[in-house]
Design an enzyme around this catalytic site. Structure first.
Site, PDB file in Angstrom:
ATOM      1  N   GLU A  45      16.954  -1.323   1.208  1.00 38.36           N
ATOM      2  CA  GLU A  45      15.673  -1.175   1.907  1.00 38.36           C
ATOM      3  C   GLU A  45      15.828  -0.172   3.045  1.00 38.36           C
ATOM      4  O   GLU A  45      14.996   0.691   3.266  1.00 38.36           O
ATOM      5  CB  GLU A  45      15.233  -2.551   2.433  1.00 38.36           C
ATOM      6  N   ASP A  79       7.227  -2.082  11.185  1.00 40.70           N
ATOM      7  CA  ASP A  79       6.820  -3.379  11.711  1.00 40.70           C
ATOM      8  C   ASP A  79       7.290  -3.720  13.125  1.00 40.70           C
ATOM      9  O   ASP A  79       6.494  -4.033  13.984  1.00 40.70           O
ATOM     10  CB  ASP A  79       7.294  -4.495  10.767  1.00 40.70           C
ATOM     11  N   ASN A 126       0.794  -1.227   0.000  1.00 42.60           N
ATOM     12  CA  ASN A 126       0.000   0.000   0.000  1.00 42.60           C
ATOM     13  C   ASN A 126       0.835   1.291   0.000  1.00 42.60           C
ATOM     14  O   ASN A 126       0.830   2.040  -0.981  1.00 42.60           O
ATOM     15  CB  ASN A 126      -0.923  -0.093   1.226  1.00 42.60           C
ATOM     16  N   TRP A 127       1.561   1.541   1.096  1.00 40.73           N
ATOM     17  CA  TRP A 127       2.232   2.850   1.134  1.00 40.73           C
ATOM     18  C   TRP A 127       3.476   2.873   0.261  1.00 40.73           C
ATOM     19  O   TRP A 127       3.898   3.949  -0.177  1.00 40.73           O
ATOM     20  CB  TRP A 127       2.416   3.391   2.547  1.00 40.73           C
TER      21      TRP A 127
HETATM   22  C1  GLC Z   1       8.047  -4.029   5.424  1.00 42.14           C
HETATM   23  C2  GLC Z   1       8.011  -2.608   5.939  1.00 42.14           C
HETATM   24  C3  GLC Z   1       6.777  -1.909   5.402  1.00 42.14           C
HETATM   25  C4  GLC Z   1       6.766  -1.998   3.885  1.00 42.14           C
HETATM   26  C5  GLC Z   1       6.961  -3.421   3.379  1.00 42.14           C
HETATM   27  C6  GLC Z   1       7.209  -3.489   1.880  1.00 42.14           C
HETATM   28  O1  GLC Z   1       6.980  -4.780   5.875  1.00 42.14           O
HETATM   29  O2  GLC Z   1       8.025  -2.567   7.323  1.00 42.14           O
HETATM   30  O3  GLC Z   1       6.727  -0.575   5.821  1.00 42.14           O
HETATM   31  O4  GLC Z   1       5.589  -1.462   3.388  1.00 42.14           O
HETATM   32  O5  GLC Z   1       8.054  -4.027   4.013  1.00 42.14           O
HETATM   33  O6  GLC Z   1       8.300  -2.699   1.520  1.00 42.14           O
END
Ligand code: GLC
Length: 428
Positions: free
Chosen positions: A396, A167, A38-39
């Protein structure tokens, strides 16, 4: 950095975004995250717009095509089967036509949409797209307040650490510790097959993440039931600040499109949240803190989540200056800013995911907030940190002490945000 090396960075970043492009959505990175998040998608659109405005809107449209009937926009859309990620659709079992997860993520779509519209070269196209997206984003915001704030406090709770997007932040430790682990079905993690386990959450946390998923699944993913049934209900200042900012940006666009009713509705939601925010302030730590709704108390965790309220210009001038000072102080403890957790806290870990490392998207949001609050020099310093970090690749996330790139490589939102940062910062 020379113009030449900036140009080379931009080219590399664009190649990564293109490589992770699946046509109508991008994956965060190959292997580790093979679906649409999503984000990630919304923030990626900010980078895509520089080469292709149509593609940028499509990224968000694809996400919203999988919005739930109740308004929720899921945190993952499982467009095509792929065994390299866990937990997959067979664990979530949300019953959606295209499988999705059953929880959400920080609502950045509203703030991104306003930026896309205001910077679009093709205004007619952008406006047409935004007119369709706006009611969907508003429905999501409405969902947040109805389902995640049933008592009407003005602030919404996350029911799962993954909803925060950060997370395994130290912010969630105490509340997560109360989540049981009995009855968690046996599982095999996939993340640690892609990335060193020392850079990922611990098993004890993973068990609880899965317990929550099973609990919500047992309730048929009925959002009217989940909040009160969850042993984990935390009011995250970051997600709430993002919601305020996005609601105000929705109101702004609605006004522009002549939708007075929506403008007033979004503005009213934001105003109620603004009024409630003071309750999250810590006079001791000089920043906002998460609130544990089950325990009924603030969580003493000096993370970057409590500084993101700058993004919505929350607090009075004194509080905003205090948050700016916190960012300055955090930066003095590391070689590269901004660490996601205070390095002087014994719980800080330089390499473990959200317990200390730098994330470019967080730098981006902080810099945006600093600018908005009138702290341009501080914003520029944070952007300079981002530029220094990507010299070590489009990782990342990064170790704030050494700058080493960690986690997944060739990461989409890191690359996309770099493109946006270069295009909008004076440094470029
Ligand atoms: C991890 C991150 C989260 C992100 C995802 C995909 O779960 O904590 O913020 O959206 O990876 O990159």
């Amino acid at each position: 950095m020379t113009t030449h090396s900036l140009e080379a960075l931009r080219t590399r970043a664009a190649a990564i975004v293109a490589d992770n492009d699946r046509g109508a959505y991008t994956v965060p990175t190959k292997g580790l995250y093979p679906f649409q998040w999503n984000w990630d998608s919304c923030l990626t659109a900010l980078g895509q717009r520089h080469s292709d405005e149509r593609r940028a809107f499509l990224e968000i449209e694809t996400l919203f095509a999988h919005q739930w009937p109740d308004g929720m926009v899921p945190h993952i859309v499982f467009h095509t089967p792929d065994d390299s990620y866990f937990p997959g659709p067979d664990v979530w079992r949300t019953g959606r036509p295209t499988p999705t997860s059953g929880i959400t993520q920080p609502p950045v779509a509203g703030l991104v949409l306003r930026r896309l519209v205001e910077t679009a070269a093709d205004q007619a196209f952008a406006e047409e797209k935004a007119r369709t997206l706006l009611p969907k984003i508003a429905a999501w915001h409405r969902w947040f307040h109805a389902m995640r704030d049933p008592a009407g406090s003005g602030l919404v709770a996350i029911l799962h650490p993954w909803e925060s997007g950060r997370d395994n932040s130290i912010d969630w430790d105490d509340a997560l510790a109360r989540v049981p682990t009995e009855g968690v079905e046996p599982y095999v993690r996939r993340d640690t097959q892609h990335v060193d386990a020392a850079e990922r959450p611990h098993k004890a946390e993973y068990d609880r993440y899965l317990w929550l998923v099973q609990r919500f699944r047992d309730l048929g993913w009925d959002n009217r039931l989940l909040h009160d049934a969850s042993p984990f209900q935390v009011v995250d200042p970051a997600i709430n600040a993002i919601l305020v900012r996005s609601d105000e940006d929705v109101a702004h666009l609605a006004e522009r499109f002549g939708d007075k009713a929506l403008a007033e509705e979004a503005q009213a939601r934001a105003a109620r949240a603004r009024a409630a925010f003071d309750g999250l302030w810590s006079a001791d730590l000089r920043q906002y803190l998460p609130f544990d709704r089950v325990a009924g108390q603030l969580i003493a965790s000096p993370s970057v989540g409590g500084l993101l309220p700058l993004l919505a210009g929350l607090g009075n001038a004194e509080k905003r200056a205090a948050m700016r000072d916190r960012i300055r102080t955090l930066r003095t403890h590391v070689r590269y800013g901004v660490p996601t957790h205070d390095p002087t806290d014994p719980r800080f870990e330089a390499k473990r995911y959200w317990r200390g490392p730098c994330w470019l998207i967080i730098n981006y949001l902080l810099a945006d907030g600093l600018d908005r609050c009138g702290f341009a020099a501080d914003a520029a310093a944070v952007r300079a940190d981002s530029l220094a970090l990507v010299e070590n690749g489009f990782a990342e996330y990064y170790d704030p002490l050494t700058g080493e790139g960690l986690g997944g490589g060739n990461f989409t939102w890191t690359a996309a945000i770099l493109i946006e940062t270069l295009a909008t910062s004076a440094a470029a």
